[in-house]
Scaffold this motif. Sequence first.
Motif, mmCIF file in Angstrom:
data_model
loop_
_atom_site.group_PDB
_atom_site.id
_atom_site.type_symbol
_atom_site.label_atom_id
_atom_site.label_comp_id
_atom_site.label_asym_id
_atom_site.label_seq_id
_atom_site.Cartn_x
_atom_site.Cartn_y
_atom_site.Cartn_z
ATOM 1 N N UNK A 229 0.914 -1.240 0.082
ATOM 2 C CA UNK A 229 0.100 -0.046 0.038
ATOM 3 C C UNK A 229 0.809 1.259 0.000
ATOM 4 N N UNK A 230 0.204 2.588 0.110
ATOM 5 C CA UNK A 230 0.971 3.701 0.207
ATOM 6 C C UNK A 230 1.486 3.995 1.472
ATOM 7 N N UNK A 231 2.772 4.625 1.302
ATOM 8 C CA UNK A 231 3.238 4.864 2.960
ATOM 9 C C UNK A 231 4.837 5.616 2.584
ATOM 10 N N UNK A 232 5.595 5.648 3.427
ATOM 11 C CA UNK A 232 6.972 6.452 3.428
ATOM 12 C C UNK A 232 7.711 5.698 4.692
ATOM 13 N N UNK A 233 9.040 6.129 4.597
ATOM 14 C CA UNK A 233 9.979 5.524 5.613
ATOM 15 C C UNK A 233 10.560 6.622 6.353
ATOM 16 N N UNK A 234 11.072 6.662 7.622
ATOM 17 C CA UNK A 234 12.104 7.492 8.269
ATOM 18 C C UNK A 234 13.089 6.762 8.721
ATOM 19 N N UNK A 235 14.286 7.716 8.871
ATOM 20 C CA UNK A 235 15.665 6.975 9.399
ATOM 21 C C UNK A 235 16.127 7.932 10.577
#
Length: 269
Positions: A229-235
Motif C-alpha cells: 500500500x501507500x506510505x513512506x519511511x523514516x531514518x
Amino acid sequence: MGKMGEKLDIDFVVSTGDNFYDNGLRSVHDLAFEESFTDIYTANSLQKQWYSVLGNHDYRGDAEAQLSPLLTKIDTRWLCLRSFIVNAELAEIIFVDTTPFVKSYFQDPEDHIYDWRGINPRKHYIANLLKDVECALRESNAKWKIVVGHHAIKSVGHHGDTKELATHLLPILKANNVDFYMNGHDHCLEHISDTESPIQFLTSGAGSKAWRGDVKQLNREGLKFFYDGQGFMSVQLTQSNAEIAFYDVDGKILHRWNAFKQFGDHSSI
C-alpha cells in the motif's frame, strides 16, 4: 509525512526518484514541478532540504530540467543531481544514478523516448560512476554509510531484483561496509536483509501510486517486511543506533527495525 516530519523534527527529505510521473518534466517551465512538488508538500515540517535522484520515468522527459538550478530558484528545497554525496555528519549518503545501468531501457525502450544526454557512451559512464562510488565509500570515515538509488538491488515487488546492480554495484557496497541501500522503483514498502553481509535493503516507493497484490517470491530468504500500500519511511541516526520505520498514509508504524554499532561493529534486531 508532514505530521511525522514534525514529530521527528526531521533534518531533510530524500526522494528515491520517479519524481514526476509518468514522463518526467517537459522543461524547466513545466507546471508539473509546482503541481507535483511545491503545492503538495506544504507542511511546515517538510520545508527542509530535499535530495532527489532521477528515476526511469524522469528520464522519459527532459532529464536535465530536473538538474537545473532554475528549479531551485522556484523552490529552494529542491536539489536533484545525477550522482552526489551528502555529508550528514553521522552519515555519508551517496546518491547513485541507477537508470543507465538497466540495459532494457537502451535495447528495448518500447514506445518510450529516454533522454540520454550526458550518458553515452553508456559503458564509460557506468565505469566512471562505479569508480567514483567505490572511491567515496573507501575514503569515508562516516559512522553510517548509506547508498540511495532509484532501482532496487533486491525486491520481491513488481520489478524484482535489478540484476545489473546486483552484479556491478552490490560487490562494492559489500566490500566497503555499507549499512543501508535505499531505493524506490517498486511501488511498495520493503525491508530485506542481505544474507551474506550486514547490508539492509530498504524500498520506499509507495509515496503516490501503490501496486496492490503485485508480489514476487514472497517467501524469499531475508525478507523482513513487505507492504503493498501507500506510505513512506523514516531514518533516525545516532552514533550507536539507527532506527528505520515504515508508515502507512495515516502515519501508523507498520514496521520498525534497529541497528546498533559499537566501535565499528554491526549488529541488529
